[in-house]
Design a protein around this motif. Structure first.
Motif, PDB file in Angstrom:
ATOM      1  N   GLU A 119      39.516  16.139  65.409  1.00 30.80           N
ATOM      2  CA  GLU A 119      38.835  17.145  66.229  1.00 30.80           C
ATOM      3  C   GLU A 119      39.824  18.196  66.725  1.00 30.80           C
ATOM      4  OE1 GLU A 119      35.656  17.528  66.731  1.00 30.80           O
ATOM      5  OE2 GLU A 119      35.173  15.770  65.511  1.00 30.80           O
ATOM      6  N   SER A 131      44.131  19.137  73.271  1.00 32.51           N
ATOM      7  CA  SER A 131      43.157  20.169  72.931  1.00 32.51           C
ATOM      8  C   SER A 131      42.929  21.100  74.116  1.00 32.51           C
ATOM      9  CB  SER A 131      41.839  19.518  72.505  1.00 32.51           C
ATOM     10  OG  SER A 131      40.898  20.493  72.130  1.00 32.51           O
ATOM     11  N   ASN A 173      36.828  11.605  58.895  1.00 34.78           N
ATOM     12  CA  ASN A 173      35.950  11.746  60.059  1.00 34.78           C
ATOM     13  C   ASN A 173      34.785  12.686  59.804  1.00 34.78           C
ATOM     14  OD1 ASN A 173      35.224  11.197  62.765  1.00 34.78           O
ATOM     15  ND2 ASN A 173      36.160  13.118  63.447  1.00 34.78           N
ATOM     16  N   GLU A 232      43.811   6.880  73.712  1.00 35.99           N
ATOM     17  CA  GLU A 232      42.624   7.434  73.062  1.00 35.99           C
ATOM     18  C   GLU A 232      42.300   8.842  73.558  1.00 35.99           C
ATOM     19  OE1 GLU A 232      39.469   4.684  73.626  1.00 35.99           O
ATOM     20  OE2 GLU A 232      40.235   3.211  72.181  1.00 35.99           O
ATOM     21  N   SER A 233      42.705   9.162  74.790  1.00 35.78           N
ATOM     22  CA  SER A 233      42.359  10.475  75.365  1.00 35.78           C
ATOM     23  C   SER A 233      43.418  11.541  75.104  1.00 35.78           C
ATOM     24  CB  SER A 233      42.136  10.341  76.876  1.00 35.78           C
ATOM     25  OG  SER A 233      43.337   9.932  77.524  1.00 35.78           O
ATOM     26  N   ASN A 249      42.444  14.801  73.234  1.00 37.21           N
ATOM     27  CA  ASN A 249      41.594  15.672  74.055  1.00 37.21           C
ATOM     28  C   ASN A 249      42.426  16.419  75.097  1.00 37.21           C
ATOM     29  OD1 ASN A 249      39.240  14.927  72.716  1.00 37.21           O
ATOM     30  ND2 ASN A 249      38.925  13.154  74.058  1.00 37.21           N
ATOM     31  N   ASN A 306      40.300   9.965  64.835  1.00 39.60           N
ATOM     32  CA  ASN A 306      39.139  10.858  64.920  1.00 39.60           C
ATOM     33  C   ASN A 306      39.380  12.000  65.902  1.00 39.60           C
ATOM     34  OD1 ASN A 306      37.726   9.250  63.111  1.00 39.60           O
ATOM     35  ND2 ASN A 306      36.663   8.091  64.695  1.00 39.60           N
ATOM     36  N   SER A 307      40.039  11.675  67.016  1.00 39.68           N
ATOM     37  CA  SER A 307      40.329  12.707  68.020  1.00 39.68           C
ATOM     38  C   SER A 307      41.349  13.714  67.490  1.00 39.68           C
ATOM     39  CB  SER A 307      40.852  12.054  69.305  1.00 39.68           C
ATOM     40  OG  SER A 307      39.889  11.169  69.848  1.00 39.68           O
TER      41      SER A 307
END
Length: 703
Positions: A100, A48, A162, A41-42, A45, A96-97
């Motif tokens: 982003e 990013s 999203n 899940e991370s 990020n 969703n991530s």
């Protein structure tokens, strides 16, 4: 490390110069990822953070990260961490991530969408090959195809849905993602219950959201319509079985068992179900643009062919289900074949029944929603205030055309009639025909009326114009004739079983034909008398079939009452306590005669001959007092109408047909009764001086 980078973006260059950033990317993008929900899940990020400057972004792109990253959605070992727990869905959170990440680095949108499409294509390739693999120990391992579909659609949903903008969705459609996504519904090795699974609903929900975001793009609807047309054409041999002399589903099952082949028809029906479910979801979109697109597509040449073929498919499914249900309930097999109806076979054919039943339900829902699309101005009815006039809706030419084709399935179902068939007995043909009528009526009600019983006027119009209403009354007439029971043959059948429970046989279920006849007569009588009352209150329902239908009802009522006499005799031979239960019907007959039967005669004078037969049957069934009371009613009517007639003639007022027919009907009824019961009629004639009335009337007319 990522927190450190995000808090101090300038430090990213230091990490890049030391090679730590490259090592981190290599570990995450070239090595197998750890099976950890938190790490998965991370990941977006982390990426990013590594792409905060141009050097990091360029280096990230060189790794071609997303092909490798998305592969976890097709690896069984990652399934446990993808399973949805409560509201926590790893695939959706990951998507969703990714969204982003794209928002921060728009240049990544293209490679992300391309990698998603490649992922879908790999999934479709898995679904079109044998849905299992051989392990190193030659043990066949099943591929969790349905789980893969659910997780991948959640990933795509997370990326596309999203936020409120449609830019990701438009890019997905532009790059061919829609076609790839749609291929999921047509994979060769999907389970036959796939249309009812959460995975299928996920694909459908995703397609619906894409259509909602890009309404002006009609590619999706066109794709569904075109593919459905192709599949239905490939099923032509299945639903074009006019003789109904065999079950193609059972025949295919038999071949697949003996030859170890696939059940092609069954899987194609499952694919049709998925397409219908997708169209159902489109029908539920409240936007007029989608509604107009759908109706316009269905009113063109391909759409018309689809609807006509779906009509044929509906009828074929009724036939197939009737056979499968009879086999599942251990009834006599009506098809000559080598299969036996043991428990193993029943377990084997249940998927056939499941697929055909679920598809029938989906077709019914689809037709009902299409009716609302065609026959109303909008999907949700507007609540009206008191005395406020309803909005007059003018259907488009396309909507009227679609409605006219939808009605055809009702006409064909109600007109179903199987000719003499070497494989079916007469009783089996009658049972099958009755099954078609029952299923068609169930199909028809929500197509003609909404949940508040308000009729769709466009559908009622087509119901009448297409002669479907004529087919309905013909079916009713045939059904009423079918209800007739031969009381004598039932009571004297040579195939009797025990009428009482036997304590030594716990599995013995008693059956008393007398109880059966009593119950059947009561239910039939209530049905027919209620039908007469309804038809009397709503004469417009009868139209040209009035006399024919009422005559059939009267004949059956006479038959029931004649049977009651035989039942009473049988009761006297058996148990006296059943006398009260049987005699209840006599009271109902009296009430029926007094309340409605003479009104029917006045309205439909041509029914007088069947009416006289019924009255004579009732007279023979009752005592002389009942006969005298009934004749009193008739003679009072004659006297009243005679006096009215004389008064009008004296005033030289021209008589209308109704006034003439009332007196004529009663006189003709007395004449018919005179032939069978002359003495009671003679006594009442003398009592009322009826001859004098007739003589005076003749004399008046002569003068």
């Amino acid at each position: 490390l990522i927190s450190f980078i995000c808090q101090n973006p300038l430090k990213l260059s230091l990490l890049q110069n030391n090679g730590l950033a490259d090592i981190l990317m290599y570990v995450l993008l070239k090595k197998d990822l750890p099976i950890s929900k938190d790490i998965i899940e991370s990941l977006p990020n982390i990426f990013s953070g590594l792409c905060l400057n141009k050097h990091g972004l360029d280096n990230f792109i060189k790794f071609k990260p997303f092909d490798k990253l998305f592969e976890i959605f097709l690896l069984p070992k990652y399934l446990p961490i993808m399973i949805k727990r409560h509201d926590n869905n790893t695939s959706l959170i990951f998507g969703n991530s990714i969204d982003e990440l794209i928002r921060h680095q728009i240049i990544l949108r293209y490679p992300v969408i391309i990698s998603i499409i490649i992922l879908i294509e790999k999934l479709v390739e898995l679904g079109n090959n044998d849905n299992s693999n051989l392990s190193t120990t030659n043990v066949r391992i099943s591929i969790p195809l349905v789980d893969y579909i659910t997780n991948i659609t959640c990933l795509i949903k997370g990326v596309i849905n999203n936020n409120l903008t449609d830019d990701h969705g438009r890019e997905f459609v532009r790059l061919g993602g829609l076609k790839a996504l749609f291929e999921i519904l047509q994979m060769k090795y999907l389970p036959v219950d796939f249309p009812s699974s959460q995975a299928c609903q996920s694909v459908i929900a995703l397609c619906k959201s894409i259509l909602t975001l890009s309404i002006k793009d009609d590619n999706l609807i066109e794709m569904v319509i075109t593919n459905l047309d192709t599949i239905l054409i490939s099923l032509t041999d299945f639903y074009s079985n006019p003789n109904y002399d065999s079950s193609l589903l059972i025949e295919e099952l038999s071949r697949s068992i003996s030859l170890s082949s696939s059940t092609t028809i069954l899987h194609k029906l499952s694919i049709v179900h998925s397409h219908i479910s997708l169209l159902i979801s489109f029908c539920k979109i409240s936007k007029n643009e989608v509604r107009n697109l759908l109706i316009n597509f269905l009113s063109n040449e391909i759409g018309i062919r689809i609807l006509k073929n779906l009509n044929k498919l509906c009828l074929t499914l009724i036939y197939e289900k009737s056979i499968l249900l009879s086999l599942c309930s251990f009834e006599t097999n009506i098809i000559e074949n080598d299969l036996t109806t043991n428990e193993i076979f029943i377990k084997t054919i249940k998927p056939l029944l499941y697929v055909s039943s679920k598809l029938s339900q989906a077709l019914s829902e689809f037709y009902n929603l299409l009716v609302k699309q065609c026959a109303t101005s909008q999907m949700k009815p507007i609540s009206r205030r008191f005395n406020q006039q309803s909005f007059v809706y003018t259907p488009t030419k396309a909507a009227t055309l679609v409605a006219s084709i939808l009605i055809e399935v009702l006409k064909d179902g109600l007109s179903f009639n199987l000719s003499a068939n070497t494989n079916l007995t007469e009783n089996q043909i009658e049972k099958l025909r009755l099954t078609f009528f029952i299923c068609t009526i169930g199909f028809a009600i929500p197509m003609l009326f909404d949940k508040h019983h308000h009729p769709y006027m466009l559908m009622l119009q087509q119901f009448e114009l297409s002669k479907t209403q004529d087919a309905l009354f013909s079916a009713l007439e045939w059904t009423l004739n079918l209800i007739n029971l031969n009381v004598k043959s039932i009571l004297e059948s040579p195939y009797s079983i025990s009428k009482k429970s036997q304590t030594e046989q716990n599995d013995n279920i008693p059956f008393n034909p007398l109880d059966y006849l009593i119950l059947t007569h009561k239910r039939t009588f209530h049905l027919l008398t209620n039908s007469c009352s309804i038809l009397w209150d709503k004469p417009y329902l009868l139209k040209d079939h009035a006399t024919k239908i009422i005559n059939n009802i009267l004949s059956i009522l006479s038959h029931i009452l004649s049977g009651e006499i035989q039942i009473q005799k049988k009761i006297q031979e058996e148990e006296e306590q059943q006398q009260q239960q049987t005699c209840l019907s006599l009271e109902f007959f009296d009430n029926f005669i007094n309340s409605i039967i003479l009104k029917i005669l006045d309205k439909l004078p041509d029914t007088i001959y069947k009416m006289s037969e019924l009255i004579l049957t009732i007279i023979h069934h009752n005592d002389i007092k009942w006969c005298e009371n009934f004749l009193e009613i008739i003679f009072n009517d004659i006297k009243t109408n005679y006096l009215l007639l004389i008064d009008l003639l004296n005033q030289q007022i021209f008589l209308n047909n109704h006034q003439n027919s009332l007196l004529f009907n009663r006189i003709l009824l007395i004449l018919l009764l005179f032939k069978e019961i002359p003495f009671p009629c003679l006594q009442i004639t003398k009592k009322y001086s009826l001859i004098n009335y007739f003589s005076m009337l003749i004399h008046h007319n002569y003068n």
